[in-house]
Enzyme design. Structure first.
Site, short mmCIF file in Angstrom:
data_model
loop_
_atom_site.label_atom_id
_atom_site.label_comp_id
_atom_site.label_asym_id
_atom_site.label_seq_id
_atom_site.Cartn_x
_atom_site.Cartn_y
_atom_site.Cartn_z
N TYR A 1 4.68 -3.81 4.42
CA TYR A 1 4.15 -3.60 3.08
C TYR A 1 3.71 -2.15 2.98
O TYR A 1 2.73 -1.74 3.61
CB TYR A 1 2.98 -4.57 2.85
CG TYR A 1 2.31 -4.51 1.50
CD1 TYR A 1 2.84 -3.80 0.42
CD2 TYR A 1 1.12 -5.19 1.29
CE1 TYR A 1 2.21 -3.77 -0.80
CE2 TYR A 1 0.46 -5.16 0.06
CZ TYR A 1 1.02 -4.45 -0.97
OH TYR A 1 0.37 -4.42 -2.19
N LYS B 1 8.26 -4.47 1.46
CA LYS B 1 7.85 -4.34 0.07
C LYS B 1 7.44 -2.90 -0.13
O LYS B 1 6.46 -2.44 0.47
CB LYS B 1 6.68 -5.28 -0.26
CG LYS B 1 6.19 -5.11 -1.71
CD LYS B 1 4.94 -5.91 -2.01
CE LYS B 1 4.48 -5.66 -3.44
NZ LYS B 1 3.20 -6.35 -3.75
#
Length: 294
Positions: A135, A164
C-alpha cells in the site's frame, strides 16, 4: 492465484456513538457492497481508520467481518503499523480466518529508505502465509514505494502479489506496472484514486481500491462491467458520475468523515463520528454532502 481485476472497497469501520463497532449497521453495509457486485472488500484501510484502533479491537473486527462476509467475496485486511511486531501479530491472527490477503502500508513517521523498506516488507512477507498487497500512500507516510523497489519485492517475495498505488499521478502507477511486468507478470497494480479506474486499466493495471465504493458501489461495478465489455458509453456514463462524486472529498476536514456522511445520506442510518483526534462532521457539511450525491 492472482487477484481479480475489478473494484475493491476499503470499507468504512462503522461504530456507534460511543466508538464501539456497530455490528448490525456494519453488517448491513457489507451486505450492500456484496449484493452490488463489488470485487472484494478491505477492512482497515485508511478509510477504515486502521491507525486509530487497538490490536484487540482490530482482531474483534477481523473476526466479525470474516464471519459475516463468509467467503462471498475475497476479504482483505490492512495490517499496517509502525511496529513490525504489531504487523506480524495481526497478520498471523488473520491466518485463522477466511482472509484472502493482507494490505501493508509503509511504516510512517520516519519514512524508510529503499533498503529499510525492503527489509520491512520482506520481514513481514516471510512471517505470514497470506498474500500481501503493498500500500503506497506517500502523502500520509512521507515516503514513496518506487517502481524499482516494488519490482524488487515482487521478484524476491512470492507472496507479495499486488500494490495499491495511492498517488495522484497515473504516470507513477504506469511506471510501476511496467517495472513489475518484467519480473512478476501476475502481480496486480491498483490505483487508490477513485477516478483512475479507466486510465489504470489502459496502462495495464487491475482497477481501483477506492473510498467512493462505499457510497455507490453499483456505479463502480457498472464501470468495471462496461470496461470489460468494451462498452464505451457505459464507461463514460459511470466515470462521469464518479468524477462528480469526487467533490465529496473536499467537504470535510478529513475525507473519512465525508465518506461516512455520504453513506448515511445514501440511506444507511449510521453514526458518522470518526476516532479522535478528529474534527467531526457538522450539519452544514451534511447538507453539502446530500446535495452532491443527489
Amino acid at each position: 492465484m492472482p487477484m481479480r481485476s475489478g473494484v475493491y472497497c476499503p470499507t468504512i469501520t462503522i461504530t456507534d456513538d460511543s466508538g464501539r463497532i456497530d455490528r448490525e449497521k456494519w453488517g448491513q453495509h457489507l451486505d450492500h457492497l456484496i449484493d452490488a457486485g463489488i470485487t472484494g472488500i478491505l477492512v482497515f484501510g485508511s478509510i477504515g481508520e486502521f491507525y486509530s484502533f487497538s490490536m484487540e479491537e482490530k482482531k474483534d473486527a477481523v473476526a466479525f467481518a470474516a464471519e459475516h462476509v463468509a467467503g462471498r467475496v475475497p476479504l482483505y485486511v490492512g495490517v499496517g503499523a509502525t511496529r513490525v511486531a504489531d504487523v506480524v501479530e495481526l497478520a498471523n491472527y488473520c491466518e485463522g480466518y477466511e482472509v484472502a490477503g493482507l494490505f501493508l502500508i509503509s511504516p510512517y513517521y520516519f519514512g524508510p529508505s529503499h533498503a529499510t523498506a525492503k527489509e520491512f516488507f520482506t520481514t513481514v512477507a516471510n512471517a505470514t502465509t497470506l498474500p500481501i498487497v503493498l500500500y503506497n500512500f506517500p502523502a500520509r507516510t512521507g515516503t514513496d514505494l518506487s517502481p524499482a523497489l516494488v519490482a524488487e519485492l515482487a521478484s524476491s517475495c512470492p507472496n507479495i502479489v499486488g500494490l495499491k498505488d495511492t498517488v495522484d499521478n497515473i504516470s507513477h502507477t504506469r511506471a510501476v506496472i511496467e517495472a513489475v511486468a518484467k519480473v512478476a507478470p501476475e502481480f496486480r497494480v491498483f490505483s487508490g484514486f477513485d477516478e483512475y479506474y479507466t486510465v489504470n486499466r489502459i496502462a495495464g493495471g487491475a482497477g481501483v481500491v477506492s473510498g467512493l465504493t462505499n457510497v455507490e458501489p453499483e456505479t463502480f461495478v457498472a464501470l468495471h462491467k462496461a470496461y470489460e465489455a468494451a462498452n464505451f458509453a457505459g464507461v463514460v456514463g459511470a466515470a462521469s458520475r464518479i468524477s462528480h462524486l469526487m467533490a465529496l472529498y473536499g467537504t470535510t476536514d478529513l475525507f473519512i468523515s465525508a465518506i461516512k456522511g455520504a453513506v448515511k445520506a445514501a440511506g444507511l442510518e449510521i453514526a458518522t463520528q470518526i476516532n479522535a483526534p478528529a474534527t467531526q462532521l457538522n450539519e452544514e457539511q451534511e447538507r453539502t454532502i446530500t446535495r452532491i450525491i443527489g
